[in-house]
Design an enzyme around this catalytic site. Structure first.
Site, PDB file in Angstrom:
ATOM      1  N   ASP A 134      17.074  12.701  -3.510  1.00  0.00           N
ATOM      2  CA  ASP A 134      17.905  13.701  -4.120  1.00  0.00           C
ATOM      3  C   ASP A 134      18.699  14.355  -3.248  1.00  0.00           C
ATOM      4  OD1 ASP A 134      19.111  15.557  -5.761  1.00  0.00           O
ATOM      5  OD2 ASP A 134      17.229  16.624  -5.983  1.00  0.00           O
ATOM      6  N   ASP A 353      28.317  12.784  -7.479  1.00  0.00           N
ATOM      7  CA  ASP A 353      26.802  12.845  -7.852  1.00  0.00           C
ATOM      8  C   ASP A 353      26.179  11.704  -8.140  1.00  0.00           C
ATOM      9  OD1 ASP A 353      24.267  13.859  -7.674  1.00  0.00           O
ATOM     10  OD2 ASP A 353      24.542  14.688  -9.695  1.00  0.00           O
TER      11      ASP A 353
END
Length: 480
Positions: A134, A353
């Site tokens: 992440d 993202d």
């Protein structure tokens, strides 16, 4: 090639600001080749076969998109909470090294934190863990048993992966009275209470979905395998030993922090291998022999077309990676999108993202993009997915559909670079017989988010030393 696997989500915020760095990250050299990690998508059959996880292919294509939308909703909420512009707080030094660390990537179950998983080896002797990768997180943590005598006893009984730092001769707790605990780690939710001078630095993470993780910080050694087969150690990686977990971390062992922060694994590994990392994502529906990967170091792929580069702003909105988008065109014609939609200072901006699947556009951008697609999609029967809130609003039957009927979309960056994704990356297969535009509206003001489906079939290179983002079309199949 056997390798440690790291799940990595790369969240790129698109922001402009100055590039003043304040403290320093010291780089060291390795002269043993590159390191490549495999990234595994959350829907990969391979992930479902790993012990301790229940993830893998969904029961249907409709269930697949439903899971991705649910994940995106939590992800966007997390991004909105974290998007507080900050000044840079560290600097990347020059490193003359051509070494490369390359990792295969896979997608992950998420708690609003990411879509890809990695197998991560840590400690002495090393233990393997299946982690969410992440870029929206800076701390790497795993399920752990430090002082708690009964924590995870049921999971240990079933031979699940639980880290025991007392069995690692290289684990060193971070003292709670240290400046690192009280100052450096304050943004990582370190607790200021210090019961005794020998107590370790404690943390209390809260995720946007209500999940809570409590534990202590320490440093340990990570083992990676270079593409020449040699294993090397990356010492002093900051990790979190999580002994108490409330919420949705049943299927994974922890989180790999890949955001931009001097204590994140991304920066720690990149500084060893030329201050660069790259990733390449294949189509979610590709055959299983095609994999996503993460590389630390320089990717040398003679099959790539010339890389395009745009300025990469680091440390402005930690932990995200920021770039400057200037517009979107359809079939070569720039859309009439107000300039404030691209400007973070005006409440806008863009985030690239890999932790989000669909592309989320704030209303001033979404309305213009959708209007440009109205004519071509009006030729098909309008359908609904009916998979819940935040689903794509524009879906249609695929009878008679051809990619050539859809217009060409391009994302333009302020310094001239252009991202030209294939049609299948923005007109997506949502369910059997149903196509959808891969855009979802999000409220203004706020950031827009370029999701990982729009990023597919491209190599993305993050040059932390020179502040550049490079990208080029790629099959993600170059040789080691």
């Amino acid at each position: 090639m056997e390798s440690s696997i790291i799940f990595i989500f790369l969240s790129l915020s698109l922001f402009s600001n100055n590039c003043n760095f304040f403290s320093q990250v010291h780089a060291s050299k390795y002269n043993h080749g590159k390191v490549k990690f495999k990234l595994i998508h959350r829907h990969s059959p391979e992930l479902g076969k790993m012990s301790g996880t229940t993830l893998g292919p969904p029961s249907s294509s409709r269930e697949r998109i439903k899971q991705l939308i649910h994940s995106d909703t939590a992800r966007l909420r997390a991004i909105s909470h974290r998007l507080v512009p900050r000044r840079k707080n560290f600097q990347v030094e020059t490193l003359r090294s051509s070494n490369l660390v390359e990792l295969p990537m896979r997608s992950a179950a998420d708690i609003g934190t990411g879509q890809y998983f990695v197998s991560f080896r840590i400690g002495s002797p090393p233990r393997k863990f299946i982690m969410i990768a992440d870029t929206g997180s800076t701390v790497t943590w795993m399920k752990c048993k430090y002082k708690c005598k009964t924590c995870f006893d049921d999971r240990i009984h079933h031979h699940e992966r639980i880290f025991n730092p007392k069995t690692s001769r290289t684990f060193i707790p971070i003292p709670c009275f240290s400046s690192m605990c009280k100052q450096d780690l304050a943004r990582s939710f370190s607790l200021q209470k210090c019961h005794r001078s020998t107590s370790p630095c404690a943390y209390d993470f809260r995720y946007s979905d209500g999940t809570k993780v409590l534990g202590i910080f320490g440093n340990d050694t990570v083992i990676v395998r270079l593409t020449n087969g040699k294993k090397i150690k990356v010492p002093d990686v900051m990790i979190g030993c999580s002994e108490t977990i409330f919420g949705n971390f049943h299927d994974i062992d922890g989180v790999m922090g890949l955001g931009f922060d001097q204590h994140s694994f991304a920066v720690k590994a990149a500084e060893k291998f030329g201050n660069k990392f790259s990733y390449c994502l294949v189509d979610h529906l590709s055959p299983s022999d095609l994999v996503n990967f993460l590389v630390f170091g320089e990717v040398d792929d003679s099959t790539l077309p010339e890389m395009q580069y745009t300025e990469l702003f680091l440390g402005i909105v930690n932990p995200y990676y920021a770039v400057n988008v200037s517009g979107i065109s359809i079939d070569g014609e720039m859309l009439a999108i107000p300039s404030y939609a691209w400007d973070l200072k005006s409440g806008g901006g863009f985030i690239v993202d890999s932790g989000s699947s669909l592309t989320h556009l704030v209303e001033p951008v979404f309305n213009q993009v959708i209007a440009a697609f109205q004519a071509p999609i009006s030729k098909f029967k309008k359908l609904s997915l009916s998979v819940g809130p935040s689903e794509p609003e524009y879906c249609f039957g695929d009878v008679g559909y051809k990619e050539s009927l859809m217009p060409k979309l391009e994302v333009h960056f302020a310094d001239g670079a252009k991202l030209t994704p294939p049609v299948k990356s923005y007109v997506i297969d949502a369910a059997e017989g149903i196509k959808c535009l891969g855009f979802v509206p999000t409220r203004w003001p706020g950031p827009s988010v370029i999701g990982n489906i729009l990023q597919q079939n491209h190599l993305w290179e993050f040059d932390l030393l020179n502040g550049k983002l490079g990208f080029a079309p790629s099959s993600c199949t170059f040789d080691d």
